[in-house]
Design an enzyme around this catalytic site. Sequence first.
Site, PDB file in Angstrom:
ATOM      1  N   GLY A 185      -6.707 -15.220   1.579  1.00 57.85           N
ATOM      2  CA  GLY A 185      -5.607 -15.593   2.456  1.00 57.85           C
ATOM      3  C   GLY A 185      -5.977 -16.687   3.435  1.00 57.85           C
ATOM      4  O   GLY A 185      -5.899 -17.873   3.128  1.00 57.85           O
ATOM      5  N   LYS A 210       0.843  -1.208   0.000  1.00 53.08           N
ATOM      6  CA  LYS A 210       0.000   0.000   0.000  1.00 53.08           C
ATOM      7  C   LYS A 210       0.878   1.258   0.000  1.00 53.08           C
ATOM      8  O   LYS A 210       0.777   2.127   0.857  1.00 53.08           O
ATOM      9  CB  LYS A 210      -0.980  -0.043   1.165  1.00 53.08           C
ATOM     10  CG  LYS A 210      -1.888  -1.270   1.064  1.00 53.08           C
ATOM     11  CD  LYS A 210      -2.826  -1.439   2.214  1.00 53.08           C
ATOM     12  CE  LYS A 210      -3.793  -2.599   2.013  1.00 53.08           C
ATOM     13  NZ  LYS A 210      -3.193  -3.935   2.123  1.00 53.08           N
ATOM     14  N   GLN A 265     -13.463 -12.505   5.948  1.00 53.61           N
ATOM     15  CA  GLN A 265     -14.042 -11.160   6.106  1.00 53.61           C
ATOM     16  C   GLN A 265     -15.499 -11.106   5.631  1.00 53.61           C
ATOM     17  O   GLN A 265     -16.119 -10.051   5.654  1.00 53.61           O
ATOM     18  CB  GLN A 265     -13.194 -10.132   5.345  1.00 53.61           C
ATOM     19  CG  GLN A 265     -11.779  -9.964   5.902  1.00 53.61           C
ATOM     20  CD  GLN A 265     -11.020  -8.854   5.183  1.00 53.61           C
ATOM     21  OE1 GLN A 265     -11.420  -7.703   5.193  1.00 53.61           O
ATOM     22  NE2 GLN A 265      -9.922  -9.222   4.548  1.00 53.61           N
TER      23      GLN A 265
END
Length: 244
Positions: free
Chosen positions: A221, A83, A203
């Site tokens: 992941g 990022k 998530q």
Amino acid sequence: MRFAERLRDSSKRHGSRIVLALDITGPQATRAERAESLLTEVSGSLAGVKVNFQLLLPQGLQGLAGVAKICAREGLPLIADIKLNDIESTNLETVEMLYGGGFDAVIANPFTGHNEGLSKVIARAKELEKGVILLVYMSHAGAEEGYALKVGEEPMYMMFARKVRDWDADGAIVSAKSLDIIKEVRRTLNPWQVILSPGIGFQGGEADKAVKAGTDIAIVGRTIIDAKSPQAMLRELNLSVTDS
Ligand code: XMP
């Protein structure tokens, strides 16, 4: 060949829309070794691999040479999820090291801006046939505190989607849980640019729904890494998006 095309090509060759987020945790000394072993097991069923600070910090670029070698051997694009968010001189030095260390693309934050931020990074990436992917809408709950803020009449993520298109980046990261945003971003990008979506499984997002909305590649992941059989989980994920 642009990175976006290489990623799509790998996705087709491996029959997979999944980029594995290689977020190995636990004892630091053995993370690279465990990452290599998982990668060797599942490499044939992936579109690409993403590495984050869980591996980059303890192992460094040298420690990740084995991971980069497996990816190169298997034709799997390797993405550095850092990022990137700094001034031009630092950004350029960072991507030179990552690209030189075997990474094929970096994830960067468009908030940095073009002028003296990311313009030369994107130009350098094109020169090397490497990639830059921009954050457009993140997958955690707090994403709405920033990425959904209204700038005039429209939310920030729409401004960021246009930046992906206008800055000629390779693609966008958009949460798999935000299907309407995926659709809006898809309409904004050039058709050749890719959408990658994290936020699947752990998530709460679903790969098939994201792909139906316009995502090209799902980033997964823990759902794979923590599965009893990562290979079986990947098979299930790959099947779930086959007809999407
Ligand atoms: P899980 O285990 O949740 O891991 O499948 C997801 C991976 O993706 C990263 N992540 C993101 N990366 N934009 C990104 O660039 C996002 O919105 C985002 N959400 C999650 C996360 O750090 C992990 O490596």
